[in-house]
Design an enzyme around this catalytic site. Structure first.
Site, PDB file in Angstrom:
ATOM      1  N   GLY A   1       0.838  -1.202   0.000  1.00 25.87           N
ATOM      2  CA  GLY A   1       0.000   0.000   0.000  1.00 25.87           C
ATOM      3  C   GLY A   1       0.865   1.242   0.000  1.00 25.87           C
ATOM      4  O   GLY A   1       1.849   1.347   0.745  1.00 25.87           O
ATOM      5  N   ALA A   2       0.505   2.186  -0.890  1.00 30.87           N
ATOM      6  CA  ALA A   2       1.288   3.414  -1.036  1.00 30.87           C
ATOM      7  C   ALA A   2       0.418   4.643  -0.804  1.00 30.87           C
ATOM      8  O   ALA A   2       0.567   5.663  -1.464  1.00 30.87           O
ATOM      9  CB  ALA A   2       1.929   3.446  -2.414  1.00 30.87           C
TER      10      ALA A   2
ATOM     11  N   GLY B   1      -1.134   7.288   2.436  1.00 26.29           N
ATOM     12  CA  GLY B   1      -0.431   8.040   3.473  1.00 26.29           C
ATOM     13  C   GLY B   1       0.295   7.132   4.458  1.00 26.29           C
ATOM     14  O   GLY B   1       1.461   7.378   4.810  1.00 26.29           O
ATOM     15  N   ALA B   2      -0.353   6.061   4.899  1.00 26.95           N
ATOM     16  CA  ALA B   2       0.262   5.184   5.904  1.00 26.95           C
ATOM     17  C   ALA B   2       1.454   4.445   5.310  1.00 26.95           C
ATOM     18  O   ALA B   2       2.536   4.393   5.915  1.00 26.95           O
ATOM     19  CB  ALA B   2      -0.778   4.198   6.449  1.00 26.95           C
TER      20      ALA B   2
ATOM     21  N   PHE C   1     -13.938  21.486  13.053  1.00 25.71           N
ATOM     22  CA  PHE C   1     -14.363  20.200  12.498  1.00 25.71           C
ATOM     23  C   PHE C   1     -15.227  19.498  13.533  1.00 25.71           C
ATOM     24  O   PHE C   1     -15.151  19.803  14.720  1.00 25.71           O
ATOM     25  CB  PHE C   1     -13.122  19.343  12.169  1.00 25.71           C
TER      26      PHE C   1
ATOM     27  N   GLN D   1     -18.284   3.873   9.631  1.00 24.00           N
ATOM     28  CA  GLN D   1     -18.806   5.236   9.704  1.00 24.00           C
ATOM     29  C   GLN D   1     -19.576   5.656   8.454  1.00 24.00           C
ATOM     30  O   GLN D   1     -19.083   5.469   7.338  1.00 24.00           O
ATOM     31  CB  GLN D   1     -17.641   6.202   9.894  1.00 24.00           C
TER      32      GLN D   1
ATOM     33  N   HIS E   1     -20.630   8.996   6.764  1.00 21.03           N
ATOM     34  CA  HIS E   1     -20.392  10.440   6.816  1.00 21.03           C
ATOM     35  C   HIS E   1     -21.710  11.133   6.476  1.00 21.03           C
ATOM     36  O   HIS E   1     -22.391  10.740   5.528  1.00 21.03           O
ATOM     37  CB  HIS E   1     -19.311  10.798   5.795  1.00 21.03           C
TER      38      HIS E   1
ATOM     39  N   LEU F   1     -18.108  12.630  -1.522  1.00 23.09           N
ATOM     40  CA  LEU F   1     -18.031  13.319  -0.242  1.00 23.09           C
ATOM     41  C   LEU F   1     -18.036  14.840  -0.363  1.00 23.09           C
ATOM     42  O   LEU F   1     -17.355  15.407  -1.213  1.00 23.09           O
ATOM     43  CB  LEU F   1     -16.747  12.908   0.485  1.00 23.09           C
TER      44      LEU F   1
ATOM     45  N   THR G   1     -16.866  17.543   2.165  1.00 24.38           N
ATOM     46  CA  THR G   1     -16.119  17.537   3.428  1.00 24.38           C
ATOM     47  C   THR G   1     -16.853  18.235   4.570  1.00 24.38           C
ATOM     48  O   THR G   1     -17.574  19.212   4.373  1.00 24.38           O
ATOM     49  CB  THR G   1     -14.728  18.188   3.265  1.00 24.38           C
ATOM     50  N   GLU G   2     -16.580  17.715   5.792  1.00 23.41           N
ATOM     51  CA  GLU G   2     -17.091  18.346   7.001  1.00 23.41           C
ATOM     52  C   GLU G   2     -16.520  19.757   7.142  1.00 23.41           C
ATOM     53  O   GLU G   2     -17.051  20.590   7.864  1.00 23.41           O
ATOM     54  CB  GLU G   2     -16.633  17.482   8.175  1.00 23.41           C
TER      55      GLU G   2
ATOM     56  N   ARG H   1     -19.893  12.557  13.755  1.00 20.45           N
ATOM     57  CA  ARG H   1     -20.570  12.131  12.524  1.00 20.45           C
ATOM     58  C   ARG H   1     -21.708  11.162  12.762  1.00 20.45           C
ATOM     59  O   ARG H   1     -22.720  11.196  12.058  1.00 20.45           O
ATOM     60  CB  ARG H   1     -19.540  11.491  11.597  1.00 20.45           C
TER      61      ARG H   1
ATOM     62  N   HIS I   1     -18.339   5.616   4.640  1.00 16.48           N
ATOM     63  CA  HIS I   1     -17.141   6.426   4.539  1.00 16.48           C
ATOM     64  C   HIS I   1     -15.880   5.796   5.111  1.00 16.48           C
ATOM     65  O   HIS I   1     -14.827   5.853   4.503  1.00 16.48           O
ATOM     66  CB  HIS I   1     -17.413   7.751   5.253  1.00 16.48           C
TER      67      HIS I   1
ATOM     68  N   GLU J   1      -6.052   3.047   7.495  1.00 17.30           N
ATOM     69  CA  GLU J   1      -7.470   2.690   7.653  1.00 17.30           C
ATOM     70  C   GLU J   1      -7.681   1.195   7.814  1.00 17.30           C
ATOM     71  O   GLU J   1      -8.616   0.767   8.487  1.00 17.30           O
ATOM     72  CB  GLU J   1      -8.283   3.226   6.462  1.00 17.30           C
TER      73      GLU J   1
ATOM     74  N   ARG K   1     -15.076   7.562  14.433  1.00 17.84           N
ATOM     75  CA  ARG K   1     -13.884   8.397  14.264  1.00 17.84           C
ATOM     76  C   ARG K   1     -14.269   9.865  14.123  1.00 17.84           C
ATOM     77  O   ARG K   1     -15.244  10.188  13.459  1.00 17.84           O
ATOM     78  CB  ARG K   1     -13.121   7.955  13.011  1.00 17.84           C
TER      79      ARG K   1
ATOM     80  N   LEU L   1      -6.189  11.095   8.789  1.00 16.05           N
ATOM     81  CA  LEU L   1      -4.913  11.548   8.215  1.00 16.05           C
ATOM     82  C   LEU L   1      -3.840  11.570   9.306  1.00 16.05           C
ATOM     83  O   LEU L   1      -2.685  11.218   9.068  1.00 16.05           O
ATOM     84  CB  LEU L   1      -5.081  12.926   7.565  1.00 16.05           C
TER      85      LEU L   1
HETATM   86  C1  FAD Z   1     -13.402  11.276   0.012  1.00 13.95           C
HETATM   87  C2  FAD Z   1     -12.661  11.108   1.306  1.00 13.95           C
HETATM   88  C3  FAD Z   1     -12.286  12.223   2.047  1.00 13.95           C
HETATM   89  C4  FAD Z   1     -11.602  12.075   3.250  1.00 13.95           C
HETATM   90  N1  FAD Z   1     -11.231  13.192   3.959  1.00 13.95           N
HETATM   91  C5  FAD Z   1     -10.506  13.049   5.100  1.00 13.95           C
HETATM   92  C6  FAD Z   1     -10.035  14.184   5.822  1.00 13.95           C
HETATM   93  O1  FAD Z   1     -10.225  15.329   5.423  1.00 13.95           O
HETATM   94  N2  FAD Z   1      -9.356  13.985   6.966  1.00 13.95           N
HETATM   95  C7  FAD Z   1      -9.099  12.733   7.442  1.00 13.95           C
HETATM   96  O2  FAD Z   1      -8.464  12.623   8.484  1.00 13.95           O
HETATM   97  N3  FAD Z   1      -9.520  11.641   6.775  1.00 13.95           N
HETATM   98  C8  FAD Z   1     -10.209  11.766   5.610  1.00 13.95           C
HETATM   99  N4  FAD Z   1     -10.618  10.645   4.933  1.00 13.95           N
HETATM  100  C9  FAD Z   1     -10.180   9.322   5.386  1.00 13.95           C
HETATM  101  C10 FAD Z   1      -8.735   9.082   4.967  1.00 13.95           C
HETATM  102  O3  FAD Z   1      -8.450   9.803   3.799  1.00 13.95           O
HETATM  103  C11 FAD Z   1      -8.447   7.608   4.691  1.00 13.95           C
HETATM  104  O4  FAD Z   1      -8.886   6.849   5.770  1.00 13.95           O
HETATM  105  C12 FAD Z   1      -6.951   7.422   4.521  1.00 13.95           C
HETATM  106  O5  FAD Z   1      -6.466   8.277   3.518  1.00 13.95           O
HETATM  107  C13 FAD Z   1      -6.556   5.996   4.197  1.00 13.95           C
HETATM  108  O6  FAD Z   1      -5.158   5.975   3.990  1.00 13.95           O
HETATM  109  P1  FAD Z   1      -4.360   4.624   3.896  1.00 13.95           P
HETATM  110  O7  FAD Z   1      -2.926   4.980   3.765  1.00 13.95           O
HETATM  111  O8  FAD Z   1      -4.779   3.729   4.995  1.00 13.95           O
HETATM  112  O9  FAD Z   1      -4.913   3.981   2.546  1.00 13.95           O
HETATM  113  P2  FAD Z   1      -4.973   4.542   1.039  1.00 13.95           P
HETATM  114  O10 FAD Z   1      -4.531   5.928   0.901  1.00 13.95           O
HETATM  115  O11 FAD Z   1      -6.293   4.201   0.503  1.00 13.95           O
HETATM  116  O12 FAD Z   1      -3.939   3.616   0.332  1.00 13.95           O
HETATM  117  C14 FAD Z   1      -4.170   2.233   0.177  1.00 13.95           C
HETATM  118  C15 FAD Z   1      -3.058   1.682  -0.647  1.00 13.95           C
HETATM  119  O13 FAD Z   1      -3.116   0.268  -0.639  1.00 13.95           O
HETATM  120  C16 FAD Z   1      -2.896  -0.207  -1.925  1.00 13.95           C
HETATM  121  N5  FAD Z   1      -3.533  -1.525  -2.005  1.00 13.95           N
HETATM  122  C17 FAD Z   1      -4.772  -1.885  -1.626  1.00 13.95           C
HETATM  123  N6  FAD Z   1      -4.962  -3.186  -1.843  1.00 13.95           N
HETATM  124  C18 FAD Z   1      -3.816  -3.665  -2.351  1.00 13.95           C
HETATM  125  C19 FAD Z   1      -3.385  -4.937  -2.799  1.00 13.95           C
HETATM  126  N7  FAD Z   1      -4.182  -6.002  -2.768  1.00 13.95           N
HETATM  127  N8  FAD Z   1      -2.125  -5.054  -3.274  1.00 13.95           N
HETATM  128  C20 FAD Z   1      -1.287  -3.975  -3.352  1.00 13.95           C
HETATM  129  N9  FAD Z   1      -1.659  -2.759  -2.949  1.00 13.95           N
HETATM  130  C21 FAD Z   1      -2.907  -2.619  -2.454  1.00 13.95           C
HETATM  131  C22 FAD Z   1      -3.439   0.829  -2.848  1.00 13.95           C
HETATM  132  O14 FAD Z   1      -2.821   0.767  -4.098  1.00 13.95           O
HETATM  133  C23 FAD Z   1      -3.080   2.106  -2.099  1.00 13.95           C
HETATM  134  O15 FAD Z   1      -1.803   2.533  -2.464  1.00 13.95           O
HETATM  135  C24 FAD Z   1     -11.306  10.784   3.731  1.00 13.95           C
HETATM  136  C25 FAD Z   1     -11.678   9.670   2.988  1.00 13.95           C
HETATM  137  C26 FAD Z   1     -12.358   9.826   1.798  1.00 13.95           C
HETATM  138  C27 FAD Z   1     -12.778   8.580   1.059  1.00 13.95           C
END
Ligand code: FAD
Length: 597
Positions: A12-13, A15-16, A116, A236, A238, A248, A250-251, A282, A369, A400, A411, A417
């Site tokens: 996964g690439a 934020g985390a 928020f 959740q 939203h 979405l 945003t809030e 929420r 959401h 997530e 949440r 984020l």
């Molecule tokens: C529209 C929207 C708005 C949001 N706004 C906010 C906000 O303002 N503030 C806030 O705190 N949160 C917000 N959130 C929540 C937050 O953005 C997400 O929970 C968070 O970005 C998830 O990050 P992540 O790194 O866990 O996963 P992601 O950013 O989703 O990355 C997942 C990664 O896993 C990879 N992956 C998945 N499955 C596989 C697989 N089988 N093999 C290889 N790679 C795989 C994908 O390619 C991707 O790179 C929002 C969410 C949404 C949907």
């Protein structure tokens, strides 16, 4: 067979994953595997902000942030982990700033913050400005910044490789198996450490804010390995998705002063949350919208309400609520200001609805959401396999897809984020350390063979079931049965339907038999993941006989701390049945009490 060897593999690439990669690659040989090109990860869709008690605009403290998070979680979050996250928040936001993240600024050059849902001044109970933001593209900026840093540091990426299995040997993690999307070839990655940072699974539901790629791959793989998932019943909704589409809004719109309005022109949140009103948590706001709709006060009798962010409406309620600007006079906004703070939102409304939110209110309904539950971890991101916190050495989860749990039953906005960068960083540091201190485990006897067998089954099945039809029926059933309000009967109906669909899934037919970019095959595989998660979610939800946070049951309307102040761990047995165990909630400072907003 394609074979690779890296001490640390990050799946996964978003934020985390990227934050973990930055830190892990400083101390271990690291590869990032992602089914999407990294900057297409869902983190890039995050709009509103990242929470940190910087106190740049008004008084604030990490301890207030911690209390708000615990209260928002309906007291299910583990308080030691929450305190760790909120106390790391100011430092980590400044770290992002130093990496080059272009945050909005105050006139004196500090990071700007806005209000928020659920974030309050703990003395007055009124909303506090805690959300650091880059217009309404905060996630996009985080993702771009972290990706640039990874490239600068020379992190190795396997883009558009889909991980399909986790390899375990001698009770330890030995690697993963991935499918190269461009060629259809399988790759075995031998590793000392694996991090799942694969994001959520909102695509289980019909109306969702989540990307197409949100199919819960990492969590489903873990469940199939006989490892538990935690608190799946808490998903959740939203409050403000675009009506019918779920996209979405945003809030941050309410943070900037937008209000929810019913068919009678009434700002109904004044009734449900007299102190913070539209900025309640929420779960509270989503339920209020449903109750208004149920009482016949949806707009023109339809299942939606209005989100009104026209400057005249915002200014009217700022005056009524006594919200003051920096000059001590009632705060006022202009269309120009809102356009600067919410450019993408205004654009979405024009594109998808053909309306200008500066002139018309936006039709909204709750949208699926965010997964509060997920792969259970310690507060150091190590994956646990039992209620006593026994870990699986070498396996980590963050973002997530993980459940630390810092979000408990609900949440707060901006806390995801934050969760990504805090726990991504900790994961990276831990994995580098683990790689240093531990030897390799040999690969198990079978590596790619089970994945190949499953792909062959999907490709050569004689059946004629359509995977997209199965997905659509699942999403409908989950929206109706396991949504904002739940009952035994509705959830049971959903479960029966999912089990019927799982039977039908055995007979699906994939039309594209090719090797290159076979999206048909990959989506069919993902439907299998969604079904597994939908089933485990519904079983967990039926089991929890109380209402808490996002899990709200008409037949058990009260929170029941005596019996249910505990986390669910659900395991899938080899025969497909489920077993549920419980893990205690960590309480440090805040004993559960009634939530009043
Ligand atoms: C529209 C929207 C708005 C949001 N706004 C906010 C906000 O303002 N503030 C806030 O705190 N949160 C917000 N959130 C929540 C937050 O953005 C997400 O929970 C968070 O970005 C998830 O990050 P992540 O790194 O866990 O996963 P992601 O950013 O989703 O990355 C997942 C990664 O896993 C990879 N992956 C998945 N499955 C596989 C697989 N089988 N093999 C290889 N790679 C795989 C994908 O390619 C991707 O790179 C929002 C969410 C949404 C949907």
């Amino acid at each position: 067979m394609n074979y690779h060897k890296y001490e640390t593999v990050i799946v996964g690439a978003g934020g985390a994953g990227l934050m973990a990669a930055l830190y892990a690659s400083r101390g271990s040989d690291t590869a990032v595997i992602s089914k999407l090109y990294p900057v297409r990860s869902h983190t890039g869709a995050a709009q509103g902000g990242i929470g940190a008690a910087l106190g740049n605009m008004e008084e604030d403290h990490p301890e207030w942030h911690a209390y708000d998070t615990v209260k928002g979680s309906d007291y299910l979050a583990d308080q030691d982990a929450v305190e760790m996250m909120t106390s790391m928040a100011p430092g980590i936001v400044i770290e992002l700033e130093h990496m080059g993240l272009p945050f909005d600024r105050t006139p004196d050059g500090k990071i700007a913050q806005r209000r928020f849902g659920g974030h309050t001044n703990n003395i007055t109970g009124k909303p506090v400005m805690r959300a650091c933001h880059a217009a309404d593209r905060t996630g996009h900026m985080i993702l771009q910044t972290l990706y640039q840093q990874c490239i600068k540091q020379g992190v190795t990426f396997f883009d558009e490789y889909q991980v399909m299995d986790l390899l375990i040997n001698e009770g330890r993690v030995a690697g993963v198996v991935a499918y190269e999307i461009a060629t259809g070839e399988l790759h075995v990655f031998h590793a000392k450490n694996v991090l799942f940072a694969t994001g959520g699974w909102g695509r289980v539901w019909k109306i969702t804010s989540n990307a197409i790629s949100y199919t819960g791959d990492g969590a489903a793989i873990v469940l199939r390995k006989g490892l538990p998932l935690e608190d799946l019943e808490f998903f959740q909704f939203h409050p403000t998705g675009i009506y019918k589409m779920g996209i979405l809004i945003t809030e941050g719109v309410r943070g900037e002063g937008g209000v929810l309005i019913n068919n009678e022109g009434e700002r109904f949140m004044e009734k449900y949350a007299p102190t913070v009103k539209d900025l309640a948590s929420r779960d509270v706001v989503s339920r209020a919208i449903y109750l208004e709709i149920k009482a016949g006060r949806g707009i023109n009798g339809q299942p939606y309400v209005y989100l009104d962010v026209r400057p005249e409406t915002v200014n009217k309620y700022f005056e009524k609520d006594g919200v003051l600007g920096p000059d001590g006079k009632p705060k006022r906004v202009t269309a120009e200001y809102l356009l600067k703070k919410l450019p993408d939102i205004i654009d979405f409304c024009k594109t998808y609805l053909g309306i200008d939110p500066m002139k018309e209110p936006i039709p909204v309904q709750p949208t699926a959401h965010y997964a509060m539950g997920g792969i259970p971890t310690t507060k150091f991101t190590e994956v646990i396999v039992a209620p006593d916190n026994t870990i699986m050495p070498g396996l980590y989860a963050a973002g997530e897809t993980a459940c630390v749990s810092v979000h408990g039953a609900n949440r707060l906005g901006t806390n995801s984020l934050l969760d990504l960068v805090v726990f991504g960083k900790i994961a990276g540091q831990r994995m580098a350390e683990f790689a240093r201190e531990n030897d390799w485990v040999p690969l198990p006897k079978e590596t790619w063979e089970p994945v190949q067998a499953e792909l062959d089954r999907l490709l050569n099945n004689p059946g004629n079931e359509n995977p997209y039809q199965i997905r659509a029926e699942m999403q409908e059933a989950m929206n109706d049965g396991v949504g904002v309000f739940r009952t035994e009967e509705l959830m049971q109906q959903a479960l029966d339907k999912i089990r019927e669909l799982k039977e039908r899934y055995k007979h699906i037919r994939v039309m594209d038999k090719g090797k290159r970019f076979n999206q048909d095959l990959l989506e069919a595989w993902e439907v299998g993941n969604l079904l597994d998660i939908a089933e485990a979610t519904t079983v967990s939800a039926l089991n929890r006989k109380e209402s808490r946070g996002a899990h709200s049951r008409d037949d058990y309307p009260k929170r029941d701390d005596e019996n249910w102040l505990k986390h669910t761990l659900i395991y899938r047995e080899a025969d497909g049945t489920f077993r549920i165990e419980y893990k205690p909630v960590v309480i440090t400072k805040w004993q559960p009490k009634e939530r009043v907003y």
